[in-house]
Design a protein around this motif. Structure first.
Motif, PDB file in Angstrom:
ATOM      1  N   UNK A  90     -22.681   1.243 -46.412  1.00 24.30           N
ATOM      2  CA  UNK A  90     -23.106   0.553 -45.192  1.00 24.30           C
ATOM      3  C   UNK A  90     -22.870   1.437 -43.970  1.00 24.30           C
ATOM      4  N   UNK A  91     -21.722   2.097 -43.907  1.00 24.06           N
ATOM      5  CA  UNK A  91     -21.357   2.909 -42.745  1.00 24.06           C
ATOM      6  C   UNK A  91     -22.279   4.096 -42.534  1.00 24.06           C
ATOM      7  N   UNK A  92     -22.790   4.667 -43.609  1.00 26.54           N
ATOM      8  CA  UNK A  92     -23.608   5.880 -43.504  1.00 26.54           C
ATOM      9  C   UNK A  92     -25.108   5.607 -43.554  1.00 26.54           C
ATOM     10  N   UNK A  93     -25.502   4.363 -43.789  1.00 28.23           N
ATOM     11  CA  UNK A  93     -26.919   4.073 -43.989  1.00 28.23           C
ATOM     12  C   UNK A  93     -27.776   4.441 -42.775  1.00 28.23           C
ATOM     13  N   UNK A  94     -27.394   3.991 -41.607  1.00 30.78           N
ATOM     14  CA  UNK A  94     -28.213   4.253 -40.415  1.00 30.78           C
ATOM     15  C   UNK A  94     -28.365   5.744 -40.153  1.00 30.78           C
ATOM     16  N   UNK A 137     -31.980   5.740 -41.736  1.00 30.33           N
ATOM     17  CA  UNK A 137     -32.821   5.279 -40.638  1.00 30.33           C
ATOM     18  C   UNK A 137     -33.035   6.330 -39.561  1.00 30.33           C
ATOM     19  N   UNK A 138     -32.053   7.176 -39.323  1.00 32.13           N
ATOM     20  CA  UNK A 138     -32.195   8.200 -38.291  1.00 32.13           C
ATOM     21  C   UNK A 138     -32.711   9.529 -38.845  1.00 32.13           C
ATOM     22  N   UNK A 139     -32.914   9.603 -40.146  1.00 32.83           N
ATOM     23  CA  UNK A 139     -33.410  10.838 -40.763  1.00 32.83           C
ATOM     24  C   UNK A 139     -34.897  10.989 -40.468  1.00 32.83           C
ATOM     25  N   UNK A 176     -39.423   2.432 -48.819  1.00 29.99           N
ATOM     26  CA  UNK A 176     -39.813   3.734 -48.299  1.00 29.99           C
ATOM     27  C   UNK A 176     -39.841   3.662 -46.786  1.00 29.99           C
ATOM     28  N   UNK A 177     -39.119   4.565 -46.143  1.00 25.59           N
ATOM     29  CA  UNK A 177     -39.057   4.650 -44.684  1.00 25.59           C
ATOM     30  C   UNK A 177     -39.707   5.951 -44.226  1.00 25.59           C
ATOM     31  N   UNK A 178     -40.356   5.901 -43.076  1.00 32.10           N
ATOM     32  CA  UNK A 178     -40.809   7.120 -42.392  1.00 32.10           C
ATOM     33  C   UNK A 178     -40.240   7.060 -40.987  1.00 32.10           C
ATOM     34  N   UNK A 179     -39.413   8.037 -40.664  1.00 26.87           N
ATOM     35  CA  UNK A 179     -38.789   8.103 -39.340  1.00 26.87           C
ATOM     36  C   UNK A 179     -38.101   6.794 -38.984  1.00 26.87           C
ATOM     37  N   UNK A 180     -37.435   6.169 -39.973  1.00 27.34           N
ATOM     38  CA  UNK A 180     -36.663   4.961 -39.752  1.00 27.34           C
ATOM     39  C   UNK A 180     -37.441   3.666 -39.829  1.00 27.34           C
ATOM     40  N   UNK A 181     -38.751   3.744 -39.985  1.00 25.55           N
ATOM     41  CA  UNK A 181     -39.583   2.544 -40.060  1.00 25.55           C
ATOM     42  C   UNK A 181     -39.970   2.271 -41.510  1.00 25.55           C
TER      43      UNK A 181
END
Length: 111
Positions: A12-16, A20-22, A83-88
């Protein structure tokens, strides 16, 4: 999910910061140690991470170890992949699948 050098395990701590910010595409598998389909999917995801290194990052999040993130994304079954692209978020896949089908599904979502 068994440890794999190709697939980064998150909390949980590293997810964002790691998902999400990658920048670019990140595939998040919501998994569990008690989940047989998740174990079947592990080598498929490791292979996908190797094949698409530089274009796709693959990470795993154990739903029992990271319940806040699983709840945030309304994950009700394992395995669930988002699947995320630029956090979305681009799309969600539920259940194990073959490597070929996973690649097709991801290509369709990322198009």
């Amino acid at each position: 999910m068994p440890a794999s050098p190709e697939v980064t395990r998150l909390t949980d701590d590293r997810f964002a910061s790691e998902a999400l910010l990658a920048p670019g595409l990140v595939l998040v598998e919501f998994t569990a140690t008690w989940c047989p389909p998740c174990r079947q999917l592990a080598p498929v995801l490791a292979g996908l991470a190797r094949e698409r290194a530089g274009a796709l990052r693959v990470v795993a999040l154990d739903v029992d170890e990271a319940p806040l993130t699983a709840a945030r994304f309304k994950v009700l079954a394992a395995p669930t992949m988002i699947l995320f692209r630029d956090g979305e978020p681009l799309g969600t896949l539920v259940g194990a699948r073959s490597g070929r089908r996973l690649r097709e599904d991801l290509d369709r979502m990322a198009a």
